[in-house]
Write an enzyme that holds these catalytic residues in place. Structure first.
Site, mmCIF file in Angstrom:
data_model
loop_
_atom_site.group_PDB
_atom_site.id
_atom_site.type_symbol
_atom_site.label_atom_id
_atom_site.label_comp_id
_atom_site.label_asym_id
_atom_site.label_seq_id
_atom_site.Cartn_x
_atom_site.Cartn_y
_atom_site.Cartn_z
ATOM 1 N N PRO A 19 45.820 13.695 37.089
ATOM 2 C CA PRO A 19 47.753 13.967 36.811
ATOM 3 C C PRO A 19 48.508 12.946 37.612
ATOM 4 O O PRO A 19 48.780 12.288 38.057
ATOM 5 C CB PRO A 19 47.858 15.594 37.635
ATOM 6 C CG PRO A 19 47.653 15.398 38.364
ATOM 7 C CD PRO A 19 46.028 14.515 38.304
ATOM 8 N N ALA A 21 52.439 11.629 36.381
ATOM 9 C CA ALA A 21 53.680 11.363 35.469
ATOM 10 C C ALA A 21 54.103 10.069 34.187
ATOM 11 O O ALA A 21 54.404 9.040 35.183
ATOM 12 C CB ALA A 21 55.028 11.957 36.819
ATOM 13 N N CYS A 103 51.038 14.203 45.816
ATOM 14 C CA CYS A 103 52.749 13.188 45.232
ATOM 15 C C CYS A 103 53.970 13.338 46.307
ATOM 16 O O CYS A 103 54.721 12.816 46.703
ATOM 17 C CB CYS A 103 53.593 13.588 44.316
ATOM 18 S SG CYS A 103 54.586 12.322 43.640
ATOM 19 N N ASN A 203 39.645 11.389 45.246
ATOM 20 C CA ASN A 203 40.501 9.769 43.952
ATOM 21 C C ASN A 203 40.371 9.502 45.538
ATOM 22 O O ASN A 203 40.993 9.369 46.893
ATOM 23 C CB ASN A 203 41.967 11.289 44.443
ATOM 24 C CG ASN A 203 43.040 10.512 43.328
ATOM 25 O OD1 ASN A 203 44.418 10.227 43.487
ATOM 26 N ND2 ASN A 203 42.823 10.034 42.614
#
Length: 336
Positions: A19, A21, A103, A203
């Protein structure tokens, strides 16, 4: 890579669009799924439902037509608000709820959300337990390896997550303090994978089929989250899947295919957002697609001044016609 399960869902592969933004909107999610991603995750949605009436938030919560299972990421620092937001998103069509504790952005961390939560393991526990109890769909979690290099508590948080009922865990191989600088480290991800029995996804800096193979070997992870490397290169998922399965590299897409994919993406952005917003959002995507092609900088400067859907598409066609002509000496083979 063997099949990966998240709750009742078996993914076609363990390659997940991370994901992001402002990036992983519905047009981009659908495109990446078509080009080989096993799962795509929506843009982060705030848990503060009083902010959901903005156009940006409403656009982020459109899931009709999305490939299943539909995974929606939520962010916040209050356990009850996150639980309520999880329930509301399930009612809107989410089939997996993903909690953001990864984040590093200041505007997120300053509100004690995202990776700021890693500082407070008691709050992490409270949030995870509340969200898992609030919904009947699987709940996943995204974290970093810790707050900074002196406070790498990713292993503790992973154990908390497993005990709270989290069904899968994604770990970015950087601390919050690292932001996106330096190189991701995979030792902590490997230690987390050894310590828990739920699926773990690695990741950070996975930008090629060879790097994907290296990270899987180094971490033992069940799958990979791919984020920035998919910007302007959504076919990276099929490239990695093919390499992991066969040991052979797919040839790079031909110019004509890049043009076709880009024009399809532009059309989807224009349809989803409407002319004004779609034109504006298309600019950054076009920049990513063309970044490595000759003449891209000059083209982008001109393209970013265009304000119509048809003129954008015509300009892209013209750019590719020029590239193709410079390669072959003719204009045959350019996408219609």
């Amino acid at each position: 890579m063997s099949a990966v399960r998240i709750g009742p869902y078996t993914l076609q592969n363990g390659l997940i669009l991370a994901p992001m933004a402002g990036v992983t909107d519905q047009p981009f999610r659908q495109l990446c799924k078509r080009l080989g991603a096993g799962l795509v995750v929506s843009e982060m949605v705030t848990s503060d439902m009083s902010l959901w009436n903005t156009r940006k938030s409403r656009m982020r919560m459109i899931h009709e037509g999305d490939p299943e299972p539909r995974s929606v990421q939520i962010a916040g620092g209050d356990a009850q608000m996150l639980a309520d937001a999880a329930r509301a998103n399930v009612e809107l069509g989410a089939q997996i709820i993903d909690i953001n504790m990864g984040c590093p952005a200041k505007k997120v961390c300053n509100k004690a959300a995202g990776s700021a939560l890693l500082k407070d393991e008691a709050l992490v526990t409270e949030i995870l337990q509340a969200v898992v109890a609030a919904v009947e769909v699987p709940v996943t979690l995204k974290i970093r390896t810790g707050w900074d290099r002196e406070n790498k508590n990713g292993l503790n948080v992973a154990k908390i997550a497993e005990q709270a009922g989290i069904t899968a865990l994604a770990v970015h191989g950087r601390t919050r303090a690292d932001l996106y600088t330096g190189e991701a480290e995979y030792d902590t991800i490997a230690a987390i994978k050894q310590a828990v029995s739920i699926p773990v996804f690695a990741n950070g800096d996975i930008d090629s089929p060879e790097k994907a193979r290296y990270v899987l070997d180094a971490t033992g992870a069940d799958g990979l989250l791919i984020g920035r490397a998919a910007q302007g290169r959504p076919w990276i998922f099929r490239e990695i899947e093919h390499f992991l399965r066969t040991g052979e590299k797919l040839p790079a897409p031909e110019l004509s295919e890049v043009e076709r994919i880009l024009l399809e993406h532009l059309a989807a952005l224009h349809a989803f957002y409407g002319d004004v917003m779609g034109v504006r959002i298309a600019r950054k995507h076009v920049g990513w697609y063309l970044a490595t092609l000759p003449g891209a900088r000059e083209f982008r400067a001109r393209f970013n001044r265009l304000d119509g859907t048809e003129t954008q598409c015509a300009d892209v066609r013209e750019f590719f016609a020029e590239r193709y002509k410079s390669l072959t000496g003719d204009e045959e083979g350019v996408a219609a």
